[in-house]
Motif scaffolding. Structure first.
Motif, PDB file in Angstrom:
ATOM      1  N   LEU A  28      17.481  -4.837   2.918  1.00  0.00           N
ATOM      2  CA  LEU A  28      16.732  -5.824   2.125  1.00  0.00           C
ATOM      3  C   LEU A  28      15.761  -5.136   1.168  1.00  0.00           C
ATOM      4  CD1 LEU A  28      16.026  -8.508   4.882  1.00  0.00           C
ATOM      5  CD2 LEU A  28      17.512  -8.773   2.892  1.00  0.00           C
ATOM      6  N   ILE A  29      15.142  -4.049   1.615  1.00  0.00           N
ATOM      7  CA  ILE A  29      14.251  -3.288   0.736  1.00  0.00           C
ATOM      8  C   ILE A  29      15.039  -2.724  -0.443  1.00  0.00           C
ATOM      9  CG2 ILE A  29      12.816  -1.211   0.562  1.00  0.00           C
ATOM     10  CD1 ILE A  29      11.997  -1.709   3.481  1.00  0.00           C
ATOM     11  N   ASP A  30      16.219  -2.195  -0.160  1.00  0.00           N
ATOM     12  CA  ASP A  30      17.053  -1.652  -1.228  1.00  0.00           C
ATOM     13  C   ASP A  30      17.468  -2.736  -2.219  1.00  0.00           C
ATOM     14  OD1 ASP A  30      16.910   0.858  -0.093  1.00  0.00           O
ATOM     15  OD2 ASP A  30      18.818   0.671   0.980  1.00  0.00           O
ATOM     16  N   GLU A  31      17.721  -3.945  -1.729  1.00  0.00           N
ATOM     17  CA  GLU A  31      18.180  -5.039  -2.584  1.00  0.00           C
ATOM     18  C   GLU A  31      17.051  -5.682  -3.380  1.00  0.00           C
ATOM     19  OE1 GLU A  31      21.309  -6.570  -3.176  1.00  0.00           O
ATOM     20  OE2 GLU A  31      22.018  -4.663  -2.342  1.00  0.00           O
ATOM     21  N   PHE A  32      15.906  -5.894  -2.751  1.00  0.00           N
ATOM     22  CA  PHE A  32      14.846  -6.694  -3.361  1.00  0.00           C
ATOM     23  C   PHE A  32      13.578  -5.911  -3.685  1.00  0.00           C
ATOM     24  CE2 PHE A  32      17.481  -9.599  -0.855  1.00  0.00           C
ATOM     25  CZ  PHE A  32      17.818 -10.538  -1.820  1.00  0.00           C
ATOM     26  N   GLY A  33      13.489  -4.678  -3.215  1.00  0.00           N
ATOM     27  CA  GLY A  33      12.368  -3.826  -3.574  1.00  0.00           C
ATOM     28  C   GLY A  33      11.238  -3.815  -2.560  1.00  0.00           C
ATOM     29  N   MET A  34      10.603  -2.666  -2.455  1.00  0.00           N
ATOM     30  CA  MET A  34       9.484  -2.500  -1.532  1.00  0.00           C
ATOM     31  C   MET A  34       8.279  -3.321  -1.981  1.00  0.00           C
ATOM     32  SD  MET A  34       8.848  -0.919   1.287  1.00  0.00           S
ATOM     33  CE  MET A  34       7.420  -0.532   2.321  1.00  0.00           C
ATOM     34  N   GLN A  35       8.098  -3.460  -3.278  1.00  0.00           N
ATOM     35  CA  GLN A  35       6.934  -4.199  -3.771  1.00  0.00           C
ATOM     36  C   GLN A  35       7.002  -5.669  -3.380  1.00  0.00           C
ATOM     37  OE1 GLN A  35       6.082  -3.679  -7.925  1.00  0.00           O
ATOM     38  NE2 GLN A  35       4.219  -4.893  -7.849  1.00  0.00           N
ATOM     39  N   ARG A  36       8.215  -6.235  -3.379  1.00  0.00           N
ATOM     40  CA  ARG A  36       8.354  -7.642  -2.961  1.00  0.00           C
ATOM     41  C   ARG A  36       7.931  -7.805  -1.513  1.00  0.00           C
ATOM     42  NH1 ARG A  36       7.993 -11.902  -1.377  1.00  0.00           N
ATOM     43  NH2 ARG A  36       9.030 -13.843  -1.994  1.00  0.00           N
ATOM     44  N   LEU A  37       8.203  -6.799  -0.703  1.00  0.00           N
ATOM     45  CA  LEU A  37       7.818  -6.844   0.704  1.00  0.00           C
ATOM     46  C   LEU A  37       6.312  -6.693   0.882  1.00  0.00           C
ATOM     47  CD1 LEU A  37       8.458  -6.769   3.763  1.00  0.00           C
ATOM     48  CD2 LEU A  37       8.934  -4.319   3.500  1.00  0.00           C
ATOM     49  N   THR A  38       5.731  -5.720   0.208  1.00  0.00           N
ATOM     50  CA  THR A  38       4.321  -5.401   0.444  1.00  0.00           C
ATOM     51  C   THR A  38       3.355  -6.310  -0.309  1.00  0.00           C
ATOM     52  OG1 THR A  38       4.351  -3.735  -1.320  1.00  0.00           O
ATOM     53  CG2 THR A  38       4.832  -2.991   0.927  1.00  0.00           C
ATOM     54  N   LYS A  39       3.774  -6.853  -1.446  1.00  0.00           N
ATOM     55  CA  LYS A  39       2.873  -7.658  -2.273  1.00  0.00           C
ATOM     56  C   LYS A  39       3.169  -9.159  -2.225  1.00  0.00           C
ATOM     57  CE  LYS A  39       0.909  -3.894  -3.772  1.00  0.00           C
ATOM     58  NZ  LYS A  39      -0.434  -3.496  -3.259  1.00  0.00           N
ATOM     59  N   GLY A  40       4.292  -9.528  -1.621  1.00  0.00           N
ATOM     60  CA  GLY A  40       4.645 -10.940  -1.556  1.00  0.00           C
ATOM     61  C   GLY A  40       3.670 -11.734  -0.702  1.00  0.00           C
ATOM     62  N   THR A  41       3.615 -13.026  -0.946  1.00  0.00           N
ATOM     63  CA  THR A  41       2.703 -13.915  -0.225  1.00  0.00           C
ATOM     64  C   THR A  41       3.333 -14.408   1.069  1.00  0.00           C
ATOM     65  OG1 THR A  41       1.746 -14.670  -2.308  1.00  0.00           O
ATOM     66  CG2 THR A  41       1.346 -16.041  -0.379  1.00  0.00           C
ATOM     67  N   PHE A  42       2.566 -14.405   2.126  1.00  0.00           N
ATOM     68  CA  PHE A  42       3.023 -14.977   3.392  1.00  0.00           C
ATOM     69  C   PHE A  42       2.729 -16.475   3.348  1.00  0.00           C
ATOM     70  CE2 PHE A  42       3.039 -16.217   7.790  1.00  0.00           C
ATOM     71  CZ  PHE A  42       3.999 -15.405   8.378  1.00  0.00           C
ATOM     72  N   ILE A  43       3.765 -17.293   3.454  1.00  0.00           N
ATOM     73  CA  ILE A  43       3.618 -18.735   3.289  1.00  0.00           C
ATOM     74  C   ILE A  43       3.253 -19.388   4.618  1.00  0.00           C
ATOM     75  CG2 ILE A  43       4.725 -20.841   2.468  1.00  0.00           C
ATOM     76  CD1 ILE A  43       4.346 -18.632   0.336  1.00  0.00           C
ATOM     77  N   LEU A  44       2.216 -20.210   4.580  1.00  0.00           N
ATOM     78  CA  LEU A  44       1.722 -20.892   5.771  1.00  0.00           C
ATOM     79  C   LEU A  44       1.921 -22.405   5.644  1.00  0.00           C
ATOM     80  CD1 LEU A  44      -1.651 -18.944   6.139  1.00  0.00           C
ATOM     81  CD2 LEU A  44       0.312 -18.768   7.675  1.00  0.00           C
ATOM     82  N   PRO A  45       1.956 -23.117   6.759  1.00  0.00           N
ATOM     83  CA  PRO A  45       2.133 -24.579   6.724  1.00  0.00           C
ATOM     84  C   PRO A  45       0.812 -25.300   6.441  1.00  0.00           C
ATOM     85  CG  PRO A  45       2.048 -23.837   8.989  1.00  0.00           C
ATOM     86  CD  PRO A  45       1.992 -22.592   8.147  1.00  0.00           C
ATOM     87  N   THR A  46       0.266 -25.067   5.267  1.00  0.00           N
ATOM     88  CA  THR A  46      -1.014 -25.644   4.882  1.00  0.00           C
ATOM     89  C   THR A  46      -0.881 -26.391   3.566  1.00  0.00           C
ATOM     90  OG1 THR A  46      -1.696 -23.681   3.637  1.00  0.00           O
ATOM     91  CG2 THR A  46      -2.225 -23.722   6.000  1.00  0.00           C
ATOM     92  N   VAL A 160      12.038 -13.778   6.821  1.00  0.00           N
ATOM     93  CA  VAL A 160      10.879 -12.957   7.196  1.00  0.00           C
ATOM     94  C   VAL A 160      10.495 -12.067   6.022  1.00  0.00           C
ATOM     95  CG1 VAL A 160      10.001 -11.185   8.770  1.00  0.00           C
ATOM     96  CG2 VAL A 160      11.509 -12.997   9.642  1.00  0.00           C
ATOM     97  N   TYR A 161      11.471 -11.390   5.458  1.00  0.00           N
ATOM     98  CA  TYR A 161      11.224 -10.479   4.329  1.00  0.00           C
ATOM     99  C   TYR A 161      10.567 -11.200   3.156  1.00  0.00           C
ATOM    100  CZ  TYR A 161      12.199  -7.104   0.626  1.00  0.00           C
ATOM    101  OH  TYR A 161      12.076  -6.235  -0.422  1.00  0.00           O
ATOM    102  N   LYS A 162      10.977 -12.438   2.903  1.00  0.00           N
ATOM    103  CA  LYS A 162      10.468 -13.197   1.752  1.00  0.00           C
ATOM    104  C   LYS A 162       9.180 -13.966   2.055  1.00  0.00           C
ATOM    105  CE  LYS A 162      13.623 -12.601  -1.585  1.00  0.00           C
ATOM    106  NZ  LYS A 162      13.364 -12.376  -3.026  1.00  0.00           N
ATOM    107  N   GLY A 163       8.627 -13.791   3.246  1.00  0.00           N
ATOM    108  CA  GLY A 163       7.353 -14.439   3.566  1.00  0.00           C
ATOM    109  C   GLY A 163       7.463 -15.858   4.072  1.00  0.00           C
ATOM    110  N   MET A 164       8.691 -16.329   4.338  1.00  0.00           N
ATOM    111  CA  MET A 164       8.898 -17.692   4.820  1.00  0.00           C
ATOM    112  C   MET A 164       9.266 -17.729   6.303  1.00  0.00           C
ATOM    113  SD  MET A 164       8.435 -20.003   2.426  1.00  0.00           S
ATOM    114  CE  MET A 164       9.155 -21.331   3.370  1.00  0.00           C
ATOM    115  N   GLY A 165       9.173 -16.605   6.979  1.00  0.00           N
ATOM    116  CA  GLY A 165       9.701 -16.498   8.333  1.00  0.00           C
ATOM    117  C   GLY A 165       8.979 -17.292   9.400  1.00  0.00           C
TER     118      GLY A 165
END
Length: 250
Positions: A28-46, A160-165
């Motif tokens: 997934l890192i190879d496909e979508f990039g390390m920055q998407r993993l480290t800088k992406g927003t973690f989505i909460l049910p708010t 999980v990788y995209k912050g929706m896990g």
């Protein structure tokens, strides 16, 4: 001397599961990039992330799908959805494993099918949408073949990788009480393709990659997944036994 009494760190998943999660997380890192993993927003049910009213109308579900798609970097213009319905359990206390959503490509549109009974719970609706939009990223954009044996598991992992896990993780096991006129009942259902321990280990990789040792979102995970996540983080930090690049390069 007192180190003798420390418990040895243990991994919450089997060696085979660990190898698969790390291999696919690296993919997934190879496909979508390390920055998407480290800088992406973690989505909460708010309300911050889901401010719209949810009233089971076509418009509100479309708005919900659009938000989830945007959070996962998918253009919602290319999506459409339909409803379908599966039968309720026949007996009280049944364990069910019916589908919550379906994915297919129709012309130039990605079609997502949503099971009507799952839409009553907005958190479950988000979990279903996240999984099916994961299919858009993997199958619809031809990153993997539908013939790959682990494609459903990978679709859970990409949430999980995209912050929706958090949503799929908290919906793995659900108790449902229902009343349909003269007939009512209770059932327990399972949703998703990864176990709670596997999801917990995936969250451990996610947290370590982002440097989130005491992430606030951890408190939002269901207990079993949260426990496995903490155990996984402890195991990796103590042993360094992880093949992901953000661990081996530390």
């Amino acid at each position: 001397m007192f180190g003798w009494f420390r418990s040895k760190p243990t991994c919450p998943v089997t060696a085979e599961e660990k190898s698969w999660i790390e291999e696919r997380f690296t993919w997934l890192i190879d496909e979508f990039g390390m920055q998407r993993l480290t800088k992406g927003t973690f989505i909460l049910p708010t309300a911050e992330f889901f401010p719209d009213d949810y009233d089971l109308t076509h418009g509100s579900i479309r708005s919900l799908m659009n938000r989830v798609a945007e959070y996962m970097d998918v253009d919602p213009v290319g999506l459409r959805f339909r409803f379908y319905e599966e039968a309720r359990p026949e007996f009280e206390g049944m364990m069910t494993e019916g589908s919550a959503g379906l994915y297919g490509k129709v012309g130039n549109k990605h079609e997502i099918g949503l099971e009507l009974n799952t839409l009553e719970d907005p958190l479950r609706a988000v979990a279903t949408l996240a999984h099916e939009i994961g299919h858009v990223l993997l199958l619809g954009e031809r990153r993997i073949s539908p013939d790959e044996e682990d494609q459903e598991m990978l679709t859970d992992l990409i949430t999980v990788y995209k912050g929706m896990g958090l949503f799929p993780a908290n919906m793995v096991m659900q108790e449902n009480y229902w009343d349909d006129g003269p007939v009512s009942g209770w059932s327990m259902s399972r949703q998703g393709y990864l176990s709670m321990n596997m999801l917990g280990y995936a969250f451990a990789l996610y947290a370590i990659a982002r440097g989130e040792v005491s992430a606030k979102w951890l408190t939002q995970l269901c207990l079993d997944v949260r426990t496995a996540c903490k155990q996984g983080m402890h195991y990796i930090n103590e042993t360094g036994d992880c093949s992901c690049p953000f661990v081996t390069l530390r």
